[in-house]
Design a protein around this motif. Sequence first.
Motif, PDB file in Angstrom:
ATOM      1  N   ALA A 172      29.000 -11.747  -9.397  1.00 34.42           N
ATOM      2  CA  ALA A 172      27.808 -12.849  -9.501  1.00 34.42           C
ATOM      3  C   ALA A 172      27.625 -13.752  -8.568  1.00 34.42           C
ATOM      4  O   ALA A 172      26.696 -14.255  -7.808  1.00 34.42           O
ATOM      5  N   ALA A 173      28.967 -14.645  -8.356  1.00 32.71           N
ATOM      6  CA  ALA A 173      28.956 -15.284  -7.586  1.00 32.71           C
ATOM      7  C   ALA A 173      28.909 -15.017  -5.972  1.00 32.71           C
ATOM      8  O   ALA A 173      28.272 -15.628  -4.982  1.00 32.71           O
ATOM      9  N   ARG A 174      29.663 -13.764  -5.685  1.00 33.44           N
ATOM     10  CA  ARG A 174      29.387 -13.177  -4.401  1.00 33.44           C
ATOM     11  C   ARG A 174      27.777 -13.019  -3.956  1.00 33.44           C
ATOM     12  O   ARG A 174      27.295 -13.368  -2.746  1.00 33.44           O
ATOM     13  N   ARG A 175      26.867 -12.560  -5.077  1.00 34.25           N
ATOM     14  CA  ARG A 175      25.854 -12.187  -4.817  1.00 34.25           C
ATOM     15  C   ARG A 175      24.975 -13.329  -4.652  1.00 34.25           C
ATOM     16  O   ARG A 175      24.220 -13.608  -3.382  1.00 34.25           O
ATOM     17  N   ASP A 176      25.209 -14.578  -5.314  1.00 34.04           N
ATOM     18  CA  ASP A 176      24.658 -15.986  -5.042  1.00 34.04           C
ATOM     19  C   ASP A 176      25.016 -16.431  -3.640  1.00 34.04           C
ATOM     20  O   ASP A 176      24.203 -16.773  -2.830  1.00 34.04           O
ATOM     21  N   PHE A 177      26.189 -15.951  -3.120  1.00 34.69           N
ATOM     22  CA  PHE A 177      26.646 -16.807  -1.910  1.00 34.69           C
ATOM     23  C   PHE A 177      25.857 -15.923  -0.955  1.00 34.69           C
ATOM     24  O   PHE A 177      25.548 -16.520   0.277  1.00 34.69           O
ATOM     25  N   TRP A 178      25.774 -14.794  -0.923  1.00 31.02           N
ATOM     26  CA  TRP A 178      25.017 -14.088   0.162  1.00 31.02           C
ATOM     27  C   TRP A 178      23.675 -14.372   0.218  1.00 31.02           C
ATOM     28  O   TRP A 178      22.983 -14.242   1.118  1.00 31.02           O
ATOM     29  N   GLU A 179      23.039 -14.814  -0.955  1.00 33.21           N
ATOM     30  CA  GLU A 179      21.547 -15.068  -1.018  1.00 33.21           C
ATOM     31  C   GLU A 179      21.549 -16.345  -0.015  1.00 33.21           C
ATOM     32  O   GLU A 179      20.576 -16.580   0.507  1.00 33.21           O
ATOM     33  N   GLU A 180      22.476 -17.291  -0.370  1.00 29.75           N
ATOM     34  CA  GLU A 180      22.571 -18.471   0.407  1.00 29.75           C
ATOM     35  C   GLU A 180      22.747 -18.145   1.880  1.00 29.75           C
ATOM     36  O   GLU A 180      21.961 -18.908   2.903  1.00 29.75           O
ATOM     37  N   LEU A 181      23.565 -17.263   2.510  1.00 29.85           N
ATOM     38  CA  LEU A 181      23.692 -16.906   3.674  1.00 29.85           C
ATOM     39  C   LEU A 181      22.377 -16.434   4.239  1.00 29.85           C
ATOM     40  O   LEU A 181      22.156 -16.692   5.456  1.00 29.85           O
ATOM     41  N   HIS A 182      21.492 -15.517   3.672  1.00 28.19           N
ATOM     42  CA  HIS A 182      20.512 -15.174   4.262  1.00 28.19           C
ATOM     43  C   HIS A 182      19.436 -16.326   4.174  1.00 28.19           C
ATOM     44  O   HIS A 182      18.612 -16.218   5.285  1.00 28.19           O
ATOM     45  N   ARG A 183      19.346 -17.243   3.538  1.00 29.02           N
ATOM     46  CA  ARG A 183      18.508 -18.425   3.577  1.00 29.02           C
ATOM     47  C   ARG A 183      18.877 -19.230   4.826  1.00 29.02           C
ATOM     48  O   ARG A 183      17.973 -19.573   5.590  1.00 29.02           O
TER      49      ARG A 183
END
Length: 319
Positions: A172-183
């Motif tokens: 779950a934390a990995r998914r959130d982190f990648w959402e931040e990278l795409h932002r």
Amino acid sequence: MNADAFQYAIDVRGLNKHFGPRHVVRDVSLKVGRGEIFGFLGPNGSGKTTSIRLMCGLLTPDSGEGTCLGYDILSQQAEIRRHVGYMTQRFSFWEDLTLRENLDFIARVYAMPDRRNCVERTLEELGLSARARQRTGALSGGWKQRLALAACMLHKPKLLLLDEPTAGVDPAARRDFWEELHRLAAEGISILVSTHYMDEAERCHKLAYIAYGKLLAQGTAAEIVAAQPLRTWSIHGRNLAALSQELRQKEGVAQTVVFGDLLHVSGDNPALLEQSVRRAVESAPEKVRCEQIATSIEDVFIYMMNRSDGEEGSPGEHG
């Protein structure tokens, strides 16, 4: 050169690096576009970390040339470091300080103007404001990771270099982190990220695969798969380990990989591969079924890794 005038965030050619007798990076050439998430993959000891350090001016190559954010990697290393955020594999903050205190300390070290506003802005942008007074040592792996990214973003870099940033972090934390990278990428920040996770590789705009210091492939995931003469069959059933071992000895089979109740069988001779798979399925002691499937990026990377001529990476390197 002004850091806004560059065409590529990273544009390096023929990079080489030795540590004693070990040739750790071998003729690496790479281009990372502006606002692009570029995935850097390879096994442990493959030269990923050393290559990243060469590209951002933390190490000087033995030979080769190039630019990072328009600055020369040989003669303008100090300028590069002013505009790059580098997140290492190892978490290295004061655990008895709060998140805000850690970020403020970093801002003081780098003598950042208007540091308090910079710290508050970064806490807000990275979703850390609610935890700003929490001691860092009490954070989970995912929140520590987000703090590390916040520290990289304090000085508003134009390029992020992230060295296996999600190792040991829950899904779950990995998914959130990648959402931040795409932002961040959507805002024009370029990102070079090394990873071992295939699901993360598929979230990158482009990829490069390195093994034993050599770049074996680069491009989009689709381009890398298409460039390999690999065909893949999937076998569905139970107790596939024995069947996997049997198939490895058959003509046309280059590799087998078990994924739970699935077995991927790949090879570069389609006719021989199909023949071997069908015969193995027909003679299997338990009922199994097979079908040809699209070759995945993971199948291709395993194939390339198994066929790369290897020698050890640099001492103490983790990737």
